[in-house]
Design a protein around this motif. Structure first.
Motif, short mmCIF file in Angstrom:
data_model
loop_
_atom_site.label_atom_id
_atom_site.label_comp_id
_atom_site.label_asym_id
_atom_site.label_seq_id
_atom_site.Cartn_x
_atom_site.Cartn_y
_atom_site.Cartn_z
N SER A 35 -6.65 62.93 2.78
CA SER A 35 -6.93 61.50 2.57
C SER A 35 -7.74 60.96 3.74
CB SER A 35 -5.61 60.74 2.49
OG SER A 35 -4.91 60.89 3.72
N SER A 36 -8.28 59.76 3.55
CA SER A 36 -9.03 59.14 4.65
C SER A 36 -8.08 58.73 5.78
CB SER A 36 -9.82 57.93 4.15
OG SER A 36 -8.96 57.03 3.51
N GLN A 37 -6.81 58.42 5.44
CA GLN A 37 -5.83 58.11 6.50
C GLN A 37 -5.64 59.30 7.43
OE1 GLN A 37 -5.55 57.12 3.33
NE2 GLN A 37 -3.86 55.63 3.04
N CYS A 38 -5.49 60.50 6.83
CA CYS A 38 -5.28 61.70 7.65
C CYS A 38 -6.52 62.01 8.49
CB CYS A 38 -4.92 62.89 6.77
SG CYS A 38 -3.15 62.97 6.39
N ARG A 39 -7.69 61.78 7.90
CA ARG A 39 -8.92 62.02 8.67
C ARG A 39 -8.99 61.07 9.86
NH1 ARG A 39 -13.39 59.93 6.68
NH2 ARG A 39 -12.75 60.41 4.56
N ALA A 40 -8.65 59.81 9.64
CA ALA A 40 -8.67 58.81 10.72
C ALA A 40 -7.64 59.15 11.79
CB ALA A 40 -8.40 57.42 10.15
N MET A 41 -6.44 59.58 11.36
CA MET A 41 -5.39 59.92 12.33
C MET A 41 -5.82 61.09 13.20
SD MET A 41 -1.87 59.40 10.19
CE MET A 41 -0.95 60.71 10.99
N ALA A 42 -6.44 62.09 12.59
CA ALA A 42 -6.89 63.26 13.35
C ALA A 42 -7.97 62.86 14.35
CB ALA A 42 -7.42 64.33 12.39
N SER A 43 -8.84 61.95 13.94
CA SER A 43 -9.92 61.55 14.84
C SER A 43 -9.40 60.70 16.00
CB SER A 43 -11.00 60.83 14.02
OG SER A 43 -11.48 59.71 14.69
N ASN A 44 -8.40 59.85 15.74
CA ASN A 44 -7.76 59.08 16.82
C ASN A 44 -7.08 60.00 17.83
OD1 ASN A 44 -8.54 56.62 15.86
ND2 ASN A 44 -6.61 56.21 14.79
N GLN A 45 -6.41 61.01 17.28
CA GLN A 45 -5.71 61.99 18.11
C GLN A 45 -6.69 62.66 19.07
OE1 GLN A 45 -2.20 63.32 17.08
NE2 GLN A 45 -2.35 63.64 19.27
N ARG A 46 -7.85 63.06 18.49
CA ARG A 46 -8.85 63.77 19.30
C ARG A 46 -9.39 62.85 20.39
NH1 ARG A 46 -11.40 65.82 15.14
NH2 ARG A 46 -12.98 64.22 15.12
N ARG A 47 -9.62 61.60 20.03
CA ARG A 47 -10.12 60.64 21.03
C ARG A 47 -9.14 60.46 22.18
NH1 ARG A 47 -13.26 57.68 17.47
NH2 ARG A 47 -11.48 56.63 16.53
N SER A 48 -7.84 60.34 21.85
CA SER A 48 -6.88 60.11 22.93
C SER A 48 -6.68 61.38 23.76
CB SER A 48 -5.56 59.56 22.38
OG SER A 48 -4.72 60.60 21.96
N ASP A 49 -6.82 62.55 23.13
CA ASP A 49 -6.79 63.80 23.91
C ASP A 49 -7.96 63.83 24.89
OD1 ASP A 49 -4.62 64.61 22.49
OD2 ASP A 49 -5.65 66.13 21.32
N ASP A 50 -9.15 63.45 24.42
CA ASP A 50 -10.33 63.42 25.28
C ASP A 50 -10.13 62.46 26.44
OD1 ASP A 50 -11.49 65.20 23.60
OD2 ASP A 50 -12.85 63.79 22.65
N ALA A 51 -9.55 61.29 26.17
CA ALA A 51 -9.31 60.30 27.22
C ALA A 51 -8.34 60.85 28.25
CB ALA A 51 -8.78 59.00 26.62
N GLY A 52 -7.32 61.57 27.79
CA GLY A 52 -6.35 62.18 28.70
C GLY A 52 -7.02 63.22 29.60
N GLU A 53 -7.87 64.04 29.00
CA GLU A 53 -8.60 65.05 29.77
C GLU A 53 -9.48 64.38 30.82
OE1 GLU A 53 -8.51 68.31 29.81
OE2 GLU A 53 -7.01 68.45 28.23
N GLN A 54 -10.13 63.30 30.42
CA GLN A 54 -11.01 62.59 31.35
C GLN A 54 -10.21 62.03 32.53
OE1 GLN A 54 -14.20 62.47 31.50
NE2 GLN A 54 -14.29 61.04 33.20
N ARG A 55 -9.05 61.43 32.25
CA ARG A 55 -8.21 60.90 33.33
C ARG A 55 -7.77 62.00 34.27
NH1 ARG A 55 -6.29 57.24 29.46
NH2 ARG A 55 -4.60 58.62 28.81
N MET A 56 -7.39 63.15 33.71
CA MET A 56 -6.96 64.26 34.57
C MET A 56 -8.10 64.74 35.46
SD MET A 56 -4.23 66.61 32.53
CE MET A 56 -5.12 66.84 31.00
N ARG A 57 -9.31 64.77 34.88
CA ARG A 57 -10.47 65.19 35.69
C ARG A 57 -10.69 64.23 36.85
NH1 ARG A 57 -12.87 67.15 31.02
NH2 ARG A 57 -13.75 65.14 30.50
N GLU A 58 -10.56 62.93 36.59
CA GLU A 58 -10.76 61.95 37.65
C GLU A 58 -9.71 62.08 38.74
OE1 GLU A 58 -12.64 58.70 34.55
OE2 GLU A 58 -10.75 58.23 35.57
#
Ligand SMILES: [Zn+2]
Length: 125
Positions: free
Chosen positions: A25-48
């Motif tokens: 569903s589009s809900q699942c697609r949106a949830m997966a994309s949000n998850q990926r974004r927050s993972d990326d943000a976490g990685e970025q914070r760790m790098r900093e």
């Protein structure tokens, strides 16, 4: 015909539709994309944070390549040292707390001074 062996990458439900469809569903697609974004943000914070810690270590090492040097706190601050970031603490039996950035540490002394030390094997718990 839809292949019954495909399942949603987010919730595991059966996926019906185009062969390249990964979500049910589009809900699942949106949830997966949000998850990926927050993972990326976490990685970025760790790098900093890692960059700050590495810089801190470098400042301590330059100020005291052999360890055991006393200097003004301001000297570290001018070199961009960030007192808010450290990797671990070592507390002596006398109750002094050394702040470490990897293998270099410091103890805050009176009169705005710091004592820089190298990590020693006996500091391992
Ligand atoms: Zn789903």
């Amino acid at each position: 015909m839809a292949k019954p062996d495909r399942t949603c990458a987010q919730c595991g439900e059966a996926v019906v539709g185009r062969a390249d469809k990964r979500f049910c569903s589009s809900q699942c697609r949106a949830m997966a994309s949000n998850q990926r974004r927050s993972d990326d943000a976490g990685e970025q914070r760790m790098r900093e944070i890692n960059a700050r810690l590495r810089h801190n270590r470098q400042v301590l090492q330059r100020a005291s390549p052999e360890g055991k040097t006393t200097l003004k706190r301001q000297v570290l601050e001018l070199a961009g040292f960030d007192f808010g970031h450290f990797t671990h603490l070592y507390r002596t039996q006398k109750g002094n707390t050394y702040y470490f950035c990897y293998d270099f540490g410091y103890l805050l002394l009176e009169d705005e001074k710091v004592l820089i030390v190298n990590w020693q094997p006996y500091m391992e718990k």
